[in-house]
Design a protein around this motif. Structure first.
Motif, PDB file in Angstrom:
ATOM      1  N   ASP A 139       0.834  -1.212   0.000  1.00  0.00           N
ATOM      2  CA  ASP A 139       0.000   0.000   0.000  1.00  0.00           C
ATOM      3  C   ASP A 139       0.864   1.256   0.000  1.00  0.00           C
ATOM      4  OD1 ASP A 139      -2.250  -1.545   0.018  1.00  0.00           O
ATOM      5  OD2 ASP A 139      -2.642  -1.349   2.173  1.00  0.00           O
ATOM      6  N   PHE A 140       1.949   1.226   0.757  1.00  0.00           N
ATOM      7  CA  PHE A 140       2.845   2.389   0.788  1.00  0.00           C
ATOM      8  C   PHE A 140       3.422   2.662  -0.608  1.00  0.00           C
ATOM      9  CE2 PHE A 140       7.172   4.077   1.094  1.00  0.00           C
ATOM     10  CZ  PHE A 140       6.926   5.276   1.730  1.00  0.00           C
ATOM     11  N   ALA A 141       3.888   1.596  -1.275  1.00  0.00           N
ATOM     12  CA  ALA A 141       4.474   1.771  -2.610  1.00  0.00           C
ATOM     13  C   ALA A 141       3.432   2.294  -3.598  1.00  0.00           C
ATOM     14  CB  ALA A 141       5.068   0.457  -3.108  1.00  0.00           C
ATOM     15  N   ILE A 142       2.199   1.779  -3.502  1.00  0.00           N
ATOM     16  CA  ILE A 142       1.150   2.223  -4.419  1.00  0.00           C
ATOM     17  C   ILE A 142       0.764   3.676  -4.140  1.00  0.00           C
ATOM     18  CG2 ILE A 142      -1.273   1.888  -5.044  1.00  0.00           C
ATOM     19  CD1 ILE A 142      -0.812  -1.117  -4.727  1.00  0.00           C
ATOM     20  N   THR A 143       0.699   4.034  -2.835  1.00  0.00           N
ATOM     21  CA  THR A 143       0.413   5.422  -2.473  1.00  0.00           C
ATOM     22  C   THR A 143       1.470   6.364  -3.045  1.00  0.00           C
ATOM     23  OG1 THR A 143      -0.688   4.748  -0.438  1.00  0.00           O
ATOM     24  CG2 THR A 143       0.077   7.033  -0.564  1.00  0.00           C
ATOM     25  N   GLN A 144       2.723   5.939  -2.968  1.00  0.00           N
ATOM     26  CA  GLN A 144       3.795   6.755  -3.530  1.00  0.00           C
ATOM     27  C   GLN A 144       3.672   6.857  -5.052  1.00  0.00           C
ATOM     28  OE1 GLN A 144       6.011   8.591  -1.742  1.00  0.00           O
ATOM     29  NE2 GLN A 144       4.703   7.907  -0.051  1.00  0.00           N
ATOM     30  N   LEU A 145       3.245   5.760  -5.679  1.00  0.00           N
ATOM     31  CA  LEU A 145       3.037   5.805  -7.132  1.00  0.00           C
ATOM     32  C   LEU A 145       1.922   6.781  -7.488  1.00  0.00           C
ATOM     33  CD1 LEU A 145       3.372   2.083  -8.296  1.00  0.00           C
ATOM     34  CD2 LEU A 145       4.793   4.000  -9.003  1.00  0.00           C
ATOM     35  N   GLU A 146       0.829   6.789  -6.714  1.00  0.00           N
ATOM     36  CA  GLU A 146      -0.253   7.734  -6.962  1.00  0.00           C
ATOM     37  C   GLU A 146       0.258   9.169  -6.838  1.00  0.00           C
ATOM     38  OE1 GLU A 146      -3.242   6.698  -4.165  1.00  0.00           O
ATOM     39  OE2 GLU A 146      -4.045   5.032  -5.356  1.00  0.00           O
ATOM     40  N   THR A 147       1.102   9.404  -5.849  1.00  0.00           N
ATOM     41  CA  THR A 147       1.692  10.737  -5.681  1.00  0.00           C
ATOM     42  C   THR A 147       2.527  11.106  -6.903  1.00  0.00           C
ATOM     43  OG1 THR A 147       1.769  10.425  -3.290  1.00  0.00           O
ATOM     44  CG2 THR A 147       3.155  12.168  -4.217  1.00  0.00           C
ATOM     45  N   VAL A 148       3.290  10.135  -7.407  1.00  0.00           N
ATOM     46  CA  VAL A 148       4.104  10.371  -8.594  1.00  0.00           C
ATOM     47  C   VAL A 148       3.214  10.699  -9.793  1.00  0.00           C
ATOM     48  CG1 VAL A 148       5.611   9.259 -10.293  1.00  0.00           C
ATOM     49  CG2 VAL A 148       6.075   8.989  -7.846  1.00  0.00           C
ATOM     50  N   TYR A 149       2.137   9.943  -9.981  1.00  0.00           N
ATOM     51  CA  TYR A 149       1.261  10.159 -11.127  1.00  0.00           C
ATOM     52  C   TYR A 149       0.575  11.532 -11.047  1.00  0.00           C
ATOM     53  CZ  TYR A 149       1.862   5.164 -11.973  1.00  0.00           C
ATOM     54  OH  TYR A 149       2.408   3.931 -12.214  1.00  0.00           O
ATOM     55  N   THR A 150       0.158  11.916  -9.824  1.00  0.00           N
ATOM     56  CA  THR A 150      -0.458  13.232  -9.638  1.00  0.00           C
ATOM     57  C   THR A 150       0.539  14.348  -9.959  1.00  0.00           C
ATOM     58  OG1 THR A 150      -1.943  12.380  -7.933  1.00  0.00           O
ATOM     59  CG2 THR A 150      -1.595  14.765  -7.995  1.00  0.00           C
ATOM     60  N   ALA A 151       1.773  14.186  -9.450  1.00  0.00           N
ATOM     61  CA  ALA A 151       2.809  15.186  -9.711  1.00  0.00           C
ATOM     62  C   ALA A 151       3.124  15.274 -11.201  1.00  0.00           C
ATOM     63  CB  ALA A 151       4.067  14.846  -8.920  1.00  0.00           C
ATOM     64  N   ARG A 152       3.143  14.109 -11.893  1.00  0.00           N
ATOM     65  CA  ARG A 152       3.418  14.131 -13.331  1.00  0.00           C
ATOM     66  C   ARG A 152       2.304  14.850 -14.081  1.00  0.00           C
ATOM     67  NH1 ARG A 152       4.137   8.941 -14.605  1.00  0.00           N
ATOM     68  NH2 ARG A 152       6.389   9.018 -14.817  1.00  0.00           N
ATOM     69  N   ARG A 153       1.053  14.539 -13.703  1.00  0.00           N
ATOM     70  CA  ARG A 153      -0.064  15.195 -14.388  1.00  0.00           C
ATOM     71  C   ARG A 153       0.000  16.715 -14.220  1.00  0.00           C
ATOM     72  NH1 ARG A 153      -4.575  16.622 -12.050  1.00  0.00           N
ATOM     73  NH2 ARG A 153      -4.310  15.127 -10.344  1.00  0.00           N
ATOM     74  N   LYS A 154       0.252  17.176 -12.994  1.00  0.00           N
ATOM     75  CA  LYS A 154       0.337  18.609 -12.744  1.00  0.00           C
ATOM     76  C   LYS A 154       1.526  19.227 -13.484  1.00  0.00           C
ATOM     77  CE  LYS A 154      -1.935  18.606  -8.216  1.00  0.00           C
ATOM     78  NZ  LYS A 154      -1.783  18.881  -6.769  1.00  0.00           N
ATOM     79  N   THR A 155       2.638  18.500 -13.521  1.00  0.00           N
ATOM     80  CA  THR A 155       3.817  19.016 -14.227  1.00  0.00           C
ATOM     81  C   THR A 155       3.545  19.131 -15.720  1.00  0.00           C
ATOM     82  OG1 THR A 155       5.286  18.018 -12.583  1.00  0.00           O
ATOM     83  CG2 THR A 155       6.270  18.635 -14.692  1.00  0.00           C
ATOM     84  N   GLU A 156       2.881  18.135 -16.297  1.00  0.00           N
ATOM     85  CA  GLU A 156       2.557  18.181 -17.727  1.00  0.00           C
ATOM     86  C   GLU A 156       1.593  19.324 -18.026  1.00  0.00           C
ATOM     87  OE1 GLU A 156       1.155  14.232 -18.350  1.00  0.00           O
ATOM     88  OE2 GLU A 156       3.163  13.425 -18.810  1.00  0.00           O
ATOM     89  N   GLN A 157       0.660  19.594 -17.094  1.00  0.00           N
ATOM     90  CA  GLN A 157      -0.239  20.738 -17.279  1.00  0.00           C
ATOM     91  C   GLN A 157       0.534  22.055 -17.225  1.00  0.00           C
ATOM     92  OE1 GLN A 157      -3.089  20.124 -14.148  1.00  0.00           O
ATOM     93  NE2 GLN A 157      -4.393  18.773 -15.365  1.00  0.00           N
ATOM     94  N   GLU A 158       1.503  22.145 -16.301  1.00  0.00           N
ATOM     95  CA  GLU A 158       2.344  23.343 -16.218  1.00  0.00           C
ATOM     96  C   GLU A 158       3.145  23.526 -17.499  1.00  0.00           C
ATOM     97  OE1 GLU A 158       4.660  24.022 -12.630  1.00  0.00           O
ATOM     98  OE2 GLU A 158       3.367  22.609 -11.558  1.00  0.00           O
ATOM     99  N   ILE A 159       3.664  22.431 -18.044  1.00  0.00           N
ATOM    100  CA  ILE A 159       4.435  22.501 -19.290  1.00  0.00           C
ATOM    101  C   ILE A 159       3.550  22.999 -20.429  1.00  0.00           C
ATOM    102  CG2 ILE A 159       5.532  21.075 -21.065  1.00  0.00           C
ATOM    103  CD1 ILE A 159       6.800  19.438 -18.834  1.00  0.00           C
ATOM    104  N   ALA A 160       2.315  22.477 -20.501  1.00  0.00           N
ATOM    105  CA  ALA A 160       1.406  22.905 -21.575  1.00  0.00           C
ATOM    106  C   ALA A 160       1.114  24.402 -21.475  1.00  0.00           C
ATOM    107  CB  ALA A 160       0.109  22.098 -21.507  1.00  0.00           C
ATOM    108  N   LYS A 161       0.858  24.892 -20.242  1.00  0.00           N
ATOM    109  CA  LYS A 161       0.608  26.325 -20.065  1.00  0.00           C
ATOM    110  C   LYS A 161       1.845  27.148 -20.408  1.00  0.00           C
ATOM    111  CE  LYS A 161      -2.863  25.765 -16.404  1.00  0.00           C
ATOM    112  NZ  LYS A 161      -3.171  26.001 -14.976  1.00  0.00           N
ATOM    113  N   LEU A 162       3.000  26.640 -19.991  1.00  0.00           N
ATOM    114  CA  LEU A 162       4.244  27.359 -20.259  1.00  0.00           C
ATOM    115  C   LEU A 162       4.545  27.409 -21.753  1.00  0.00           C
ATOM    116  CD1 LEU A 162       6.437  28.799 -18.632  1.00  0.00           C
ATOM    117  CD2 LEU A 162       7.732  26.676 -18.598  1.00  0.00           C
TER     118      LEU A 162
END
Length: 326
Positions: A139-162
């Motif tokens: 569960d800890f590893a999966i929770t960390q993966l979810e955090t990674v996926y959320t961070a990637r999505r937000k980063t990709e949105q920032e890149i698109a805006k930039l």
């Protein structure tokens, strides 16, 4: 004194490089620009419209003028915009770095989740419930993966805006048009510059006049897109490749050129009788020309009803045209 001022005015006028008003003919896929210039001390410098198509520039010397050298200078970024772009580009690089770091974190936690789920449960004194420990680790590893996926999505949105911001800055940042510098002899020689650009310069517009007798009069026009002040404008519905034979039409006051008038059959006419205007009908293109999509104004016996999106009709084809609520 007045005579001296007049004499000085003519001296300054004769010394200034003069250019006749340029002409621009806009086609369905670009424009052709023609300008004349008079050299000053053997040099004529002429600004070029945006979107110069490589290989289309021609410089013709007038009788008695010889061309010594031709050099095209690209437009440059102003210093303020240049610094802004540097800052934005550095932000873009940092976001790319963040994505690479997230890729690494993803691989680490994927491997951790796989390792936890693959463990064989072994009950020991220190680990009386091995399945609970395995589930916690997974569960800890999966929770960390979810955090990674959320961070990637937000980063990709920032890149698109930039990226969108960078594109806007680049578009507005040009400190001037590109230009062509032409050295000629004699010092006051004259040249004519002709070239093509990728800028279309106009968009289709239609006026649909329902006559109530089974026909509609469709006026096909061109409306100028963008700022083309300073040019004598003409429009052609043909392509650049057909410029030698295609008809052209003058742009009238208001930035409009009438390209054609048609009388087309209109069947299955339906009109609304409530407060809201609505209409539908089957329009048939009986001409030999394809009519491109564009905005259209709708009229019934001279009364304006509103605007609709005209999707275009190929020669010999029919299309339902509708407007308003059903």
């Amino acid at each position: 004194m007045p005579i001296q001022l007049i004499w000085l005015f003519f001296v300054l006028l004769s010394a200034a490089p003069a250019s006749a008003a340029g002409s621009m003919t806009c086609y369905s896929d670009g424009c052709i620009v023609v300008r004349e210039a008079v050299a000053l001390k053997g040099l004529a410098e002429v600004p070029l419209a945006a979107g110069l198509l490589d290989g289309t520039l021609k410089v013709d010397p007038a009788a008695g003028t010889a061309i010594v050298n031709v050099n095209v200078s690209p437009s440059r970024l102003d210093s303020k915009s240049d610094k802004e772009l540097e800052t934005l580009t550095e932000q873009r690089r940092r976001l790319d770095d963040r994505l690479r770091a997230l890729d690494t974190r993803e691989e680490i936690f994927k491997a951790a989740a796989k390792a936890q789920s693959g463990k064989a449960p072994r009950k020991t004194k220190s680990n009386p419930d091995p399945m609970h420990a395995i589930r916690q680790g997974t569960d800890f590893a999966i929770t960390q993966l979810e955090t990674v996926y959320t961070a990637r999505r937000k980063t990709e949105q920032e890149i698109a805006k930039l990226d969108a911001t960078i594109a806007v800055v680049k578009k507005r940042a040009r400190s001037g048009e590109s230009s062509v510098r032409i050295n000629v002899t004699p010092a006051g020689g004259r040249v004519t510059i002709r070239y093509a650009t990728s800028k279309r310069g106009w968009h289709p517009y239609y006026d649909m006049h329902m006559t109530g007798d089974g026909f509609t009069r469709l006026q096909f026009s061109a409306r100028i897109a963008g700022d083309l002040d300073g040019y004598q404008l003409r429009i052609s519905p043909a392509s650049l490749a057909e410029y030698t034979t295609a008809p052209t039409f003058p742009v009238l006051q208001g930035g409009k050129a009438v390209l054609a008038d048609y009388l087309f059959p209109l069947t299955e006419e339906k009109y609304g009788d409530g407060i809201y205007n609505n209409f539908s009908g089957l329009l048939t293109n009986t001409s030999s020309q394809h009519l491109p999509a564009g905005e259209a104004g709708l009229f019934k016996k001279g009364t304006y009803l509103g605007k609709l999106r005209f999707e275009g009709i190929s020669s010999g084809k029919s299309r339902m045209v509708s407007f308003g609520t059903k």
